[in-house]
Design a protein around this motif. Structure first.
Motif, PDB file in Angstrom:
ATOM      1  N   ARG A 145     -16.898  10.438  -4.219  1.00 58.13           N
ATOM      2  CA  ARG A 145     -16.638  11.371  -3.125  1.00 58.13           C
ATOM      3  C   ARG A 145     -16.685  10.639  -1.786  1.00 58.13           C
ATOM      4  NH1 ARG A 145     -19.589  13.412   0.658  1.00 58.13           N
ATOM      5  NH2 ARG A 145     -21.521  12.540  -0.200  1.00 58.13           N
ATOM      6  N   TYR A 146     -15.830  11.060  -0.855  1.00 63.12           N
ATOM      7  CA  TYR A 146     -15.888  10.567   0.520  1.00 63.12           C
ATOM      8  C   TYR A 146     -15.555  11.723   1.460  1.00 63.12           C
ATOM      9  CZ  TYR A 146     -10.846  10.131  -0.400  1.00 63.12           C
ATOM     10  OH  TYR A 146      -9.538  10.383  -0.770  1.00 63.12           O
ATOM     11  N   ASP A 147     -16.084  11.638   2.665  1.00 66.90           N
ATOM     12  CA  ASP A 147     -15.807  12.684   3.649  1.00 66.90           C
ATOM     13  C   ASP A 147     -14.514  12.410   4.415  1.00 66.90           C
ATOM     14  OD1 ASP A 147     -18.351  14.500   3.690  1.00 66.90           O
ATOM     15  OD2 ASP A 147     -19.077  12.437   3.558  1.00 66.90           O
ATOM     16  N   TYR A 148     -14.188  11.124   4.574  1.00 68.99           N
ATOM     17  CA  TYR A 148     -12.972  10.767   5.298  1.00 68.99           C
ATOM     18  C   TYR A 148     -12.625   9.329   4.955  1.00 68.99           C
ATOM     19  CZ  TYR A 148      -9.591  11.109   9.167  1.00 68.99           C
ATOM     20  OH  TYR A 148      -8.453  11.178   9.904  1.00 68.99           O
ATOM     21  N   LEU A 149     -11.333   9.058   4.799  1.00 70.23           N
ATOM     22  CA  LEU A 149     -10.855   7.712   4.479  1.00 70.23           C
ATOM     23  C   LEU A 149      -9.691   7.368   5.385  1.00 70.23           C
ATOM     24  CD1 LEU A 149     -10.317   6.159   0.975  1.00 70.23           C
ATOM     25  CD2 LEU A 149      -8.429   6.134   2.614  1.00 70.23           C
ATOM     26  N   MET A 150      -9.685   6.137   5.897  1.00 65.74           N
ATOM     27  CA  MET A 150      -8.603   5.647   6.754  1.00 65.74           C
ATOM     28  C   MET A 150      -7.942   4.438   6.095  1.00 65.74           C
ATOM     29  SD  MET A 150     -10.592   5.702  10.422  1.00 65.74           S
ATOM     30  CE  MET A 150     -11.879   6.920  10.654  1.00 65.74           C
ATOM     31  N   ALA A 151      -6.611   4.437   6.081  1.00 67.61           N
ATOM     32  CA  ALA A 151      -5.849   3.350   5.481  1.00 67.61           C
ATOM     33  C   ALA A 151      -4.601   3.083   6.322  1.00 67.61           C
ATOM     34  CB  ALA A 151      -5.480   3.684   4.038  1.00 67.61           C
ATOM     35  N   GLY A 152      -3.814   2.140   5.882  1.00 65.58           N
ATOM     36  CA  GLY A 152      -2.569   1.795   6.573  1.00 65.58           C
ATOM     37  C   GLY A 152      -1.510   1.406   5.553  1.00 65.58           C
ATOM     38  N   HIS A 153      -1.017   0.165   5.678  1.00 66.81           N
ATOM     39  CA  HIS A 153      -0.179  -0.490   4.666  1.00 66.81           C
ATOM     40  C   HIS A 153       1.265  -0.033   4.618  1.00 66.81           C
ATOM     41  CE1 HIS A 153       0.804  -2.714   1.083  1.00 66.81           C
ATOM     42  NE2 HIS A 153       0.901  -1.641   0.315  1.00 66.81           N
ATOM     43  N   LEU A 154       1.536   1.255   4.746  1.00 64.04           N
ATOM     44  CA  LEU A 154       2.872   1.782   4.468  1.00 64.04           C
ATOM     45  C   LEU A 154       3.748   1.901   5.708  1.00 64.04           C
ATOM     46  CD1 LEU A 154       1.877   4.502   1.855  1.00 64.04           C
ATOM     47  CD2 LEU A 154       2.772   2.204   1.424  1.00 64.04           C
ATOM     48  N   HIS A 155       3.192   1.716   6.898  1.00 64.81           N
ATOM     49  CA  HIS A 155       3.963   1.682   8.152  1.00 64.81           C
ATOM     50  C   HIS A 155       4.753   2.963   8.408  1.00 64.81           C
ATOM     51  CE1 HIS A 155       3.417  -2.756   8.879  1.00 64.81           C
ATOM     52  NE2 HIS A 155       3.127  -2.687   7.594  1.00 64.81           N
ATOM     53  N   GLY A 156       4.325   4.053   7.791  1.00 63.08           N
ATOM     54  CA  GLY A 156       5.079   5.290   7.971  1.00 63.08           C
ATOM     55  C   GLY A 156       6.494   5.204   7.460  1.00 63.08           C
ATOM     56  N   LYS A 157       6.711   4.247   6.563  1.00 61.42           N
ATOM     57  CA  LYS A 157       7.994   3.882   5.951  1.00 61.42           C
ATOM     58  C   LYS A 157       8.729   2.831   6.766  1.00 61.42           C
ATOM     59  CE  LYS A 157      10.248   7.203   3.501  1.00 61.42           C
ATOM     60  NZ  LYS A 157      11.324   8.167   3.147  1.00 61.42           N
ATOM     61  N   GLN A 158       8.402   2.674   8.059  1.00 56.27           N
ATOM     62  CA  GLN A 158       8.980   1.680   8.994  1.00 56.27           C
ATOM     63  C   GLN A 158      10.479   1.893   9.196  1.00 56.27           C
ATOM     64  OE1 GLN A 158       7.489  -2.412   8.928  1.00 56.27           O
ATOM     65  NE2 GLN A 158       9.523  -3.151   9.450  1.00 56.27           N
ATOM     66  N   ILE A 159      11.274   1.725   8.178  1.00 49.10           N
ATOM     67  CA  ILE A 159      12.688   2.100   8.252  1.00 49.10           C
ATOM     68  C   ILE A 159      12.779   3.434   7.511  1.00 49.10           C
ATOM     69  CG2 ILE A 159      15.064   1.448   7.730  1.00 49.10           C
ATOM     70  CD1 ILE A 159      13.668  -0.416   9.724  1.00 49.10           C
ATOM     71  N   ASN A 160      12.704   4.509   8.283  1.00 47.94           N
ATOM     72  CA  ASN A 160      12.476   5.831   7.694  1.00 47.94           C
ATOM     73  C   ASN A 160      13.788   6.459   7.236  1.00 47.94           C
ATOM     74  OD1 ASN A 160      11.364   8.204   6.879  1.00 47.94           O
ATOM     75  ND2 ASN A 160      10.462   8.752   8.839  1.00 47.94           N
ATOM     76  N   VAL A 161      14.225   6.017   6.074  1.00 50.90           N
ATOM     77  CA  VAL A 161      15.428   6.580   5.463  1.00 50.90           C
ATOM     78  C   VAL A 161      15.066   7.139   4.093  1.00 50.90           C
ATOM     79  CG1 VAL A 161      17.006   5.048   6.688  1.00 50.90           C
ATOM     80  CG2 VAL A 161      16.066   4.323   4.485  1.00 50.90           C
ATOM     81  N   PRO A 162      15.805   8.142   3.611  1.00 48.91           N
ATOM     82  CA  PRO A 162      15.477   8.741   2.309  1.00 48.91           C
ATOM     83  C   PRO A 162      15.554   7.717   1.172  1.00 48.91           C
ATOM     84  CG  PRO A 162      17.032  10.107   3.533  1.00 48.91           C
ATOM     85  CD  PRO A 162      16.920   8.816   4.281  1.00 48.91           C
ATOM     86  N   PHE A 163      14.707   7.901   0.196  1.00 48.19           N
ATOM     87  CA  PHE A 163      14.715   7.131  -1.048  1.00 48.19           C
ATOM     88  C   PHE A 163      14.349   5.656  -0.870  1.00 48.19           C
ATOM     89  CE2 PHE A 163      18.287  10.271  -1.270  1.00 48.19           C
ATOM     90  CZ  PHE A 163      17.597  11.232  -2.005  1.00 48.19           C
ATOM     91  N   LEU A 164      13.789   5.282   0.303  1.00 48.00           N
ATOM     92  CA  LEU A 164      13.429   3.880   0.522  1.00 48.00           C
ATOM     93  C   LEU A 164      12.437   3.395  -0.527  1.00 48.00           C
ATOM     94  CD1 LEU A 164      13.531   1.308   2.308  1.00 48.00           C
ATOM     95  CD2 LEU A 164      11.602   2.241   3.584  1.00 48.00           C
ATOM     96  N   TYR A 165      11.472   4.249  -0.888  1.00 51.83           N
ATOM     97  CA  TYR A 165      10.439   3.815  -1.818  1.00 51.83           C
ATOM     98  C   TYR A 165      10.894   3.861  -3.271  1.00 51.83           C
ATOM     99  CZ  TYR A 165       7.184   3.493   2.030  1.00 51.83           C
ATOM    100  OH  TYR A 165       6.551   3.129   3.197  1.00 51.83           O
ATOM    101  N   ARG A 166      12.138   4.255  -3.482  1.00 50.22           N
ATOM    102  CA  ARG A 166      12.735   4.049  -4.798  1.00 50.22           C
ATOM    103  C   ARG A 166      13.386   2.665  -4.861  1.00 50.22           C
ATOM    104  NH1 ARG A 166      15.695   9.863  -6.233  1.00 50.22           N
ATOM    105  NH2 ARG A 166      13.838  11.178  -5.921  1.00 50.22           N
ATOM    106  N   ILE A 167      13.943   2.242  -3.730  1.00 50.47           N
ATOM    107  CA  ILE A 167      14.545   0.912  -3.659  1.00 50.47           C
ATOM    108  C   ILE A 167      13.465  -0.160  -3.576  1.00 50.47           C
ATOM    109  CG2 ILE A 167      16.093  -0.561  -2.303  1.00 50.47           C
ATOM    110  CD1 ILE A 167      17.365   2.052  -1.228  1.00 50.47           C
TER     111      ILE A 167
END
Length: 255
Positions: A184-206
């Motif tokens: 259990r945690y009360d709050y967790l902070m992370a990053g890594h994904l850059h909000g998709k950075q190039i925010n186009v559909p299906f990027l994380y399938r490619i």
């Protein structure tokens, strides 16, 4: 000829506005997650100093303006040894703010030939590096988990000294770890994904980045059975030094 020049200039302007401006136009995201701690945390994630268009002076101004109680750095500073000196200028801004700072490592940091050089640099600027360990702070426990995607996360070790009755705040780099956490945690902070950075559909399938972004979760505040977690869009860029429909971010968490 004039129309050709005009078209070329217009195209260049469009490229700048769409791809370059979002890397320079820093956004301060604000998240309120009332845990009763009465603290303000400024999260800095994914500096990627070799592809960072925010200056140390800008960073110093943000810290001075926000006056946080803590600075939490959630990984990916650089993967290049010769970028440690430029990185130090940003870490100097962190140190000179006088705000207590804590950090975890990211996947790109683990690409460094001598990771100890980065750790020593962070520590030389008064930044506490948490590698699968917890510290007791006034009113809460801070748990730092090393990078999940690099196979460096040791959750049992990180939670070993954690008390059940005190609030638990976690900092880590790769948010995919929330799919595997049973603690259990009360709050967790992370990053890594850059909000998709190039925010186009299906990027994380490619470009697969894990089950979490594949399910459509790659930025912002979310909830798991173990607690709430936030994914920062980060300061710097990875791959190409550009963003599309996603601005660089620092995050203010009011807890």
């Amino acid at each position: 000829m004039e129309w050709i020049i005009g078209a070329a200039l217009g195209a260049l302007a469009s490229v700048y506005v769409l791809f370059i401006l979002p890397t320079q136009w820093l956004k301060i995201e604000r998240v309120q997650r009332p845990l009763g701690l009465g603290i303000k945390v400024l999260q800095l994630s994914d500096l990627h100093v070799e592809r960072l268009r925010i200056t140390p002076r800008q960073l110093a101004r943000v810290i001075a303006s926000e006056r946080p109680d803590y600075l939490f750095l959630t990984g990916d500073y650089t993967e290049l040894e010769h970028q440690l000196l430029p990185l130090d200028r940003y870490l100097e801004a962190v140190q000179q703010s006088g705000v207590p700072a804590y950090a975890v490592l990211g996947n790109h940091d683990h690409h460094l030939r001598k990771l100890t050089n980065l750790i020593k640099l962070l520590q030389s600027r008064g930044i506490v590096v948490l590698r699968n360990e917890a510290v007791q702070l006034p009113g809460f426990q801070l748990i730092g988990i090393d990078d999940f995607g690099s196979g460096k996360a040791r959750v049992l070790k990180a939670f070993h000294s954690v008390h059940a009755e005190r609030p638990r705040v976690v900092i880590t780099h790769d948010p995919n770890i929330v799919l595997h956490l049973t603690e259990r945690y009360d709050y967790l902070m992370a990053g890594h994904l850059h909000g998709k950075q190039i925010n186009v559909p299906f990027l994380y399938r490619i470009r697969p980045m894990g089950k979490l972004p594949a399910s459509g979760i790659y930025k912002g505040l979310h909830h798991s059975p173990q607690g709430h977690y936030y994914i920062s869009k980060g300061l710097g860029q990875t791959g190409v030094n550009a963003r599309l429909f996603v601005r660089s971010e620092v995050t203010v968490h009011e807890l």
